[in-house]
Motif scaffolding. Structure first.
Motif, PDB file in Angstrom:
ATOM      1  N   VAL A 190     -30.537  41.556-103.159  1.00 24.04           N
ATOM      2  CA  VAL A 190     -29.681  40.441-102.758  1.00 24.04           C
ATOM      3  C   VAL A 190     -29.580  40.468-101.236  1.00 24.04           C
ATOM      4  N   TYR A 241     -31.899  36.033-104.369  1.00 27.63           N
ATOM      5  CA  TYR A 241     -31.846  37.010-105.456  1.00 27.63           C
ATOM      6  C   TYR A 241     -33.279  37.254-105.931  1.00 27.63           C
ATOM      7  N   LYS A 262     -26.033  34.950-112.652  1.00 29.48           N
ATOM      8  CA  LYS A 262     -26.617  36.004-111.801  1.00 29.48           C
ATOM      9  C   LYS A 262     -26.074  37.382-112.176  1.00 29.48           C
ATOM     10  N   TYR A 306     -27.751  40.658-111.325  1.00 27.83           N
ATOM     11  CA  TYR A 306     -27.745  41.120-109.941  1.00 27.83           C
ATOM     12  C   TYR A 306     -26.393  41.698-109.526  1.00 27.83           C
ATOM     13  N   LEU A 318     -25.614  42.837-105.776  1.00 25.72           N
ATOM     14  CA  LEU A 318     -24.614  42.070-105.040  1.00 25.72           C
ATOM     15  C   LEU A 318     -23.500  42.978-104.543  1.00 25.72           C
ATOM     16  N   TYR A 346     -24.736  44.687-101.543  1.00 25.59           N
ATOM     17  CA  TYR A 346     -24.749  43.753-100.414  1.00 25.59           C
ATOM     18  C   TYR A 346     -23.343  43.594 -99.826  1.00 25.59           C
TER      19      TYR A 346
END
Length: 269
Positions: A17, A26, A249, A252, A256, A259
């Motif tokens: 991400v 993504y 999502k 992810y 995430l 991130y």
């Protein structure tokens, strides 16, 4: 400001991400794709790379910030829920990757309570043995087309509903019917997703708070893109009184979370 990349290096898939040109990206690729990893290692050295997941060791040659995968997936899930207007103070988080982890999440804390080998790895491995199909998307598509009534022995195959007070479509025995010409590979896969869902729901409810209708939040690549499993995970709510959520999502969530942690570190949080 340095560019931040969140990495979730799982045993099967690695998820990325990052933000570029004003929008979020993504990406995912096979963890054993070492050529792809070597290409990523050539990124600008000023980038801040936060890595989580069981195969984070593959990124040891890149200067990075490690993040515990449980911290990452809960942080990422909170953000996904927030983006969809579901800022929950308390919920059960079910992270379905190769295996499955179950978390009890509260406003400012979380606890990983259970783990199970029943997850995306089982769907792929047993699905391959049942059908000969090796691609996840193909397996998920077959499961969506199938019906488990040709493979599972259902309560309605044994009793009338008025006799036992149990819905006739519930399972008496997983894969309990003898093989027949009516049974397709998709039927077998749908029985598999239902068996997985039954187990996951029962484990989730065993740790759920004693509220009238607890929220069960499902994330991970084992459930994202698997419509049959998502449908089966929601099929018991009439009897067990829970609310299932499948954030967009969700595969992810860990990346995430990594991130977001990278952004927080840049901002001194």
């Amino acid at each position: 400001m340095k560019r931040v990349i969140g990495v979730d290096a799982g045993s099967t898939l690695t998820k990325l991400v990052y933000k570029e040109d004003g929008r979020m990206h993504y990406k995912k690729f096979l963890t054993n794709d070492h050529l792809f990893i070597r290409q990523l290692l050539k990124l600008d050295p000023v980038d801040s790379v936060v890595v989580t997941g069981g195969r984070a060791d593959l990124w040891r040659d890149m200067k990075n910030v490690p993040l515990h995968e449980f911290d990452a997936v809960t942080l990422g899930t909170r953000e996904l829920l927030k983006q969809e207007g579901n800022s929950l103070d308390e919920f059960i988080l079910v992270n379905i990757g190769t295996g499955t982890s179950f978390f009890r999440v509260k406003k400012d804390e979380y606890e990983r309570v259970l783990g199970s080998g029943i997850g995306g790895g089982m769907f792929m491995g047993l699905g391959r043995r049942l059908t000969g199909v090796t691609d996840f998307e193909d397996l998920a598509g077959l499961a969506e087309e199938g019906t488990r009534k040709n493979s599972d022995l259902l309560v309605g195959d044994i009793y009338r509903e008025e006799e036992v007070g149990i819905a006739p479509h519930l399972t008496a025995s997983n894969f309990g019917k003898p093989p027949s010409s009516a049974e397709s590979p998709g039927d077998q896969l749908r029985s598999l997703t239902n068996m997985m869902a039954e187990t996951m729901i029962l484990l989730s409810m065993s740790i759920a708070p004693q509220t009238s209708k607890p929220f069960l939040v499902f994330v991970g690549n084992g459930v994202e893109g698997n419509a049959a499993l998502q449908e089966d995970l929601g099929s018991f709510r009439e009897w067990l009184k829970y609310t299932p959520l499948f954030p967009d999502k969700g595969g992810y969530a860990g990346a995430l979370g990594a991130y977001i942690q990278g952004l927080n570190s840049q901002n001194g949080h």
